[in-house]
Design an enzyme around this catalytic site. Sequence first.
Site, short mmCIF file in Angstrom:
data_model
loop_
_atom_site.label_atom_id
_atom_site.label_comp_id
_atom_site.label_asym_id
_atom_site.label_seq_id
_atom_site.Cartn_x
_atom_site.Cartn_y
_atom_site.Cartn_z
N LYS A 1 0.82 -1.23 0.00
CA LYS A 1 0.00 0.00 0.00
C LYS A 1 0.85 1.27 0.00
CE LYS A 1 -4.03 -2.23 1.86
NZ LYS A 1 -5.02 -2.38 2.91
N ASP B 1 -10.06 1.92 2.71
CA ASP B 1 -10.05 1.12 3.94
C ASP B 1 -10.77 1.82 5.09
OD1 ASP B 1 -8.76 -1.14 3.01
OD2 ASP B 1 -6.76 -0.44 3.55
P1 NAP Z 1 1.64 -4.15 6.52
O1 NAP Z 1 1.66 -2.82 5.87
O2 NAP Z 1 2.61 -5.19 6.11
O3 NAP Z 1 1.80 -3.86 8.11
C1 NAP Z 1 1.89 -4.93 8.99
C2 NAP Z 1 1.67 -4.45 10.43
O4 NAP Z 1 1.60 -5.58 11.29
C3 NAP Z 1 2.78 -3.56 10.98
O5 NAP Z 1 2.24 -2.64 11.88
C4 NAP Z 1 3.67 -4.59 11.70
O6 NAP Z 1 4.45 -4.04 12.75
C5 NAP Z 1 2.62 -5.50 12.29
N1 NAP Z 1 3.11 -6.85 12.57
C6 NAP Z 1 3.44 -7.81 11.66
N2 NAP Z 1 3.81 -8.94 12.30
C7 NAP Z 1 3.70 -8.69 13.63
C8 NAP Z 1 3.95 -9.45 14.80
N3 NAP Z 1 4.37 -10.73 14.73
N4 NAP Z 1 3.73 -8.87 16.01
C9 NAP Z 1 3.31 -7.60 16.09
N5 NAP Z 1 3.05 -6.81 15.01
C10 NAP Z 1 3.26 -7.36 13.80
O7 NAP Z 1 0.20 -4.83 6.40
P2 NAP Z 1 -1.20 -4.08 6.27
O8 NAP Z 1 -1.49 -3.76 4.86
O9 NAP Z 1 -1.20 -2.97 7.27
O10 NAP Z 1 -2.22 -5.23 6.70
C11 NAP Z 1 -2.36 -5.62 8.07
C12 NAP Z 1 -3.46 -6.67 8.20
O11 NAP Z 1 -4.74 -6.09 7.95
C13 NAP Z 1 -3.33 -7.82 7.23
O12 NAP Z 1 -3.57 -9.01 7.96
C14 NAP Z 1 -4.40 -7.58 6.20
O13 NAP Z 1 -4.87 -8.79 5.63
C15 NAP Z 1 -5.46 -6.90 7.04
N6 NAP Z 1 -6.34 -6.01 6.26
C16 NAP Z 1 -7.67 -6.31 6.17
C17 NAP Z 1 -8.51 -5.46 5.50
C18 NAP Z 1 -9.95 -5.77 5.42
O14 NAP Z 1 -10.64 -5.18 4.57
N7 NAP Z 1 -10.47 -6.62 6.26
C19 NAP Z 1 -8.02 -4.31 4.88
C20 NAP Z 1 -6.68 -4.02 5.01
C21 NAP Z 1 -5.84 -4.90 5.69
P3 NAP Z 1 5.92 -3.44 12.47
O15 NAP Z 1 5.71 -2.04 11.98
O16 NAP Z 1 6.58 -3.51 13.79
O17 NAP Z 1 6.56 -4.33 11.43
#
Ligand code: NAP
Length: 266
Positions: A66, A101
């Site tokens: 993103k 979102d």
């Molecule tokens: P992203 O940009 O890769 O960000 C990942 C986030 O998760 C970061 O804040 C990261 O922390 C944290 N993280 C990852 N592994 C972790 C762990 N083991 N312990 C603690 N924190 C951890 O991903 P994103 O696009 O934000 O997506 C996040 C989630 O939301 C995904 O699972 C996605 O499928 C879901 N999502 C769902 C929708 C929906 O419509 N339902 C929409 C958007 C996203 P750090 O900064 O410390 O790395």
Amino acid sequence: MTERYAVIGSPVAHSQSPTIHARFAQATGQDIAYDRIEAPLDGFERTVEEFRASGGRGLNVTLPFKQAAFRYCEKLSDRASAAQAVNTLVFADRILGDNTDGIGLLRDLEGNLGLQLLGKSVLLMGAGGAAQGVAGSLADAKVARLVIANRTFSKAAELATRFKPAVAVRYAELEGAFDIVINATSASLAGDALAVPPSVIGKNTLAYDMVYGRDTAFLQAARRAGARCSDGLGMLVEQAAESFFIWRGVRPATRAVLASLRGDPD
Ligand code: NAP
């Protein structure tokens, strides 16, 4: 002529977006095809260019691209500019970026789950693309308190600065129950638990995991604490509806699509 769209991410095999957009297209009589595209981690722009060159009209962007999509766009909506993250690309004369979102989460919380955000205390966990996309909408919804926590604290601090009056707090320093706790991390996808004190979830909390299609450690713990729980399927459907509207100029109904994805009887 059938116009082509897709969701791009890594991993993307789990995405329900093709099913949702196929239902929207059928219900609104729009002639579109919608696929999944798995891009290499170092090949986002190259993969998007190939899709665009082959006639693709737009993309949904999911993790971890993103922010890369934000940098790639030639023109941004206000909400994408504020989020500094893009989940919807439109290929017109220029490459347009939007972020649906935030509106998707709000419509799920308020419309589908019947929750009023006004005056509520909200904990947003995560500071990646998803958290960036929803922080502005939560701040605008006049919540009483918006706390952002993230494993890498500096990212939470940066996000809170952009979306005042949000404040950043380290996981270990969180205290007391919130009205709404939103897991916007991808920890559940890796099967990891978050290092969050159990006290943030009480009996009156709504625990919301943006991940869908699995019973996450976060939701299991919240259920044990007696909290109301929701996965992110409603948000997925609502953000998809907004993307569909941006691309096609037609707003699809969401309730029946969400019910059928949940397997509810008609
Ligand atoms: P992203 O940009 O890769 O960000 C990942 C986030 O998760 C970061 O804040 C990261 O922390 C944290 N993280 C990852 N592994 C972790 C762990 N083991 N312990 C603690 N924190 C951890 O991903 P994103 O696009 O934000 O997506 C996040 C989630 O939301 C995904 O699972 C996605 O499928 C879901 N999502 C769902 C929708 C929906 O419509 N339902 C929409 C958007 C996203 P750090 O900064 O410390 O790395």
